[in-house]
Design a protein around this motif. Structure first.
Motif, mmCIF file in Angstrom:
data_model
loop_
_atom_site.group_PDB
_atom_site.id
_atom_site.type_symbol
_atom_site.label_atom_id
_atom_site.label_comp_id
_atom_site.label_asym_id
_atom_site.label_seq_id
_atom_site.Cartn_x
_atom_site.Cartn_y
_atom_site.Cartn_z
ATOM 1 N N VAL A 1 2.229 5.770 -7.433
ATOM 2 C CA VAL A 1 1.067 6.091 -8.271
ATOM 3 C C VAL A 1 0.307 7.305 -7.760
ATOM 4 C CG1 VAL A 1 -1.032 5.152 -9.332
ATOM 5 C CG2 VAL A 1 0.894 3.639 -8.836
ATOM 6 N N GLY A 2 0.441 7.603 -6.471
ATOM 7 C CA GLY A 2 -0.256 8.755 -5.914
ATOM 8 C C GLY A 2 -1.664 8.452 -5.443
ATOM 9 N N LEU A 3 -1.953 7.163 -5.106
ATOM 10 C CA LEU A 3 -3.266 6.805 -4.581
ATOM 11 C C LEU A 3 -3.302 7.060 -3.067
ATOM 12 C CD1 LEU A 3 -3.963 3.470 -6.512
ATOM 13 C CD2 LEU A 3 -4.727 5.775 -7.091
ATOM 14 N N ASN A 4 -4.412 6.683 -2.446
ATOM 15 C CA ASN A 4 -4.543 6.878 -1.002
ATOM 16 C C ASN A 4 -5.010 5.580 -0.344
ATOM 17 O OD1 ASN A 4 -4.559 8.234 1.470
ATOM 18 N ND2 ASN A 4 -6.710 8.811 1.251
ATOM 19 N N MET A 5 -4.270 4.501 -0.590
ATOM 20 C CA MET A 5 -4.647 3.205 -0.027
ATOM 21 C C MET A 5 -4.468 3.175 1.484
ATOM 22 S SD MET A 5 -3.057 0.578 -2.863
ATOM 23 C CE MET A 5 -3.846 -0.869 -2.148
ATOM 24 N N GLU B 1 0.830 -1.201 0.000
ATOM 25 C CA GLU B 1 0.000 0.000 0.000
ATOM 26 C C GLU B 1 0.869 1.257 0.000
ATOM 27 O OE1 GLU B 1 -2.682 -0.114 3.298
ATOM 28 O OE2 GLU B 1 -4.208 -1.245 2.181
ATOM 29 N N PHE B 2 1.907 1.267 0.838
ATOM 30 C CA PHE B 2 2.806 2.423 0.908
ATOM 31 C C PHE B 2 3.512 2.653 -0.426
ATOM 32 C CE2 PHE B 2 7.153 3.987 1.568
ATOM 33 C CZ PHE B 2 6.879 5.230 2.141
ATOM 34 N N THR B 3 3.947 1.560 -1.055
ATOM 35 C CA THR B 3 4.647 1.660 -2.339
ATOM 36 C C THR B 3 3.737 2.221 -3.421
ATOM 37 O OG1 THR B 3 6.017 -0.259 -1.741
ATOM 38 C CG2 THR B 3 5.972 0.381 -4.069
ATOM 39 N N VAL B 4 2.513 1.696 -3.501
ATOM 40 C CA VAL B 4 1.558 2.168 -4.507
ATOM 41 C C VAL B 4 1.209 3.629 -4.282
ATOM 42 C CG1 VAL B 4 -0.802 1.912 -5.387
ATOM 43 C CG2 VAL B 4 0.586 -0.114 -4.941
ATOM 44 N N ASP B 5 0.971 4.006 -3.026
ATOM 45 C CA ASP B 5 0.655 5.407 -2.713
ATOM 46 C C ASP B 5 1.799 6.342 -3.105
ATOM 47 O OD1 ASP B 5 -1.749 4.590 -1.742
ATOM 48 O OD2 ASP B 5 -1.293 4.927 0.376
#
Length: 223
Positions: free
Chosen positions: A157-161, A150-154
């Motif tokens: 990519v700039g998401l808010n998982m 989740e931290f890597t994707v956020d």
């Protein structure tokens, strides 16, 4: 036998219903050009087939109740959580799912180590406590890896998982631990006192070959 058939019919109906809803979500996502939701819907459909594929490849029969639980979790996490925005609508949704995932992952970890513990090719006998401990740490390890994902994707990519960041991560790990602890305790008493845990019993009823006892040898080690 009739009860088992009814459960399998419910699993088939549930699976097809979920997939139809996901196909509808795909159509809506394409029409509204919501490519993130499109990706989530497609990946969720794939996930509904994944447990069956993995089980079949390894010669394992998944009980209908297992499949219903897994499908329900995928539906609640992906369709309701992500596509229907339940994570923001209900503050407890993420906590509930992480607790549930801790229970499921703890069960997977327990079954893996329990089966290995009865494997004759492995010259090691593990105590009920160690098997329970492994199931607990296995669930916690997967939970921690998910938080790293989740931290890597956020970050990339700039998401808010992660929602509220550190607070969300810590609560996720805490409830993961609670769910895993519940499973590991049940697994311990299943071995130690031969108590019948319905979910575990159903799995071994479907896969009796995993219940073959390991032959005791003088050179066996235990832990």
């Amino acid at each position: 036998m009739k009860i088992i058939k009814k459960i399998y019919k419910k699993e088939i109906v549930l699976a097809n219903t979920i997939r139809m809803l996901l196909i509808l979500a795909i159509i809506i996502s394409i029409k509204t050009h919501n490519w993130l939701n499109l990706f989530i819907a497609i990946s969720t459909i794939i996930l509904t087939y994944l447990p069956y594929i993995i089980a079949r490849k390894n010669g394992i029969k998944l009980p209908a109740s297992f499949q219903i639980v897994i499908l329900s979790f995928i539906f609640a996490a992906q369709f309701l959580g992500e596509l229907r925005n339940y994570y923001n609508k209900f503050w407890w949704w993420d906590i509930m799912l992480h607790t549930f995932s801790g229970i499921i992952l703890g069960m997977v970890g327990f079954l893996l180590i329990y089966i290995l513990n009865r494997e004759e090719k492995i010259d090691l006998i593990m105590s009920p406590f160690f098997v329970a401990l492994f199931s607990f740490t296995f669930a916690l390890c997967i939970g921690a890896l998910w938080e790293i994902f989740e931290f890597t994707v956020d970050s990339i990519v700039g998401l808010n998982m992660q929602k509220s960041g550190l607070v969300d991560t810590m609560w996720d790990l805490i409830v993961d631990s609670i769910g895993a602890f519940v499973t590991s305790v049940n697994g311990y008493f299943y071995q130690k006192r031969h108590q019948q845990v319905p979910v575990i019993k159903e799995f071994f009823d479907e896969n009796p070959r995993f219940l073959k006892k390991k032959k005791q040898h003088d050179n066996n080690h235990s832990c």
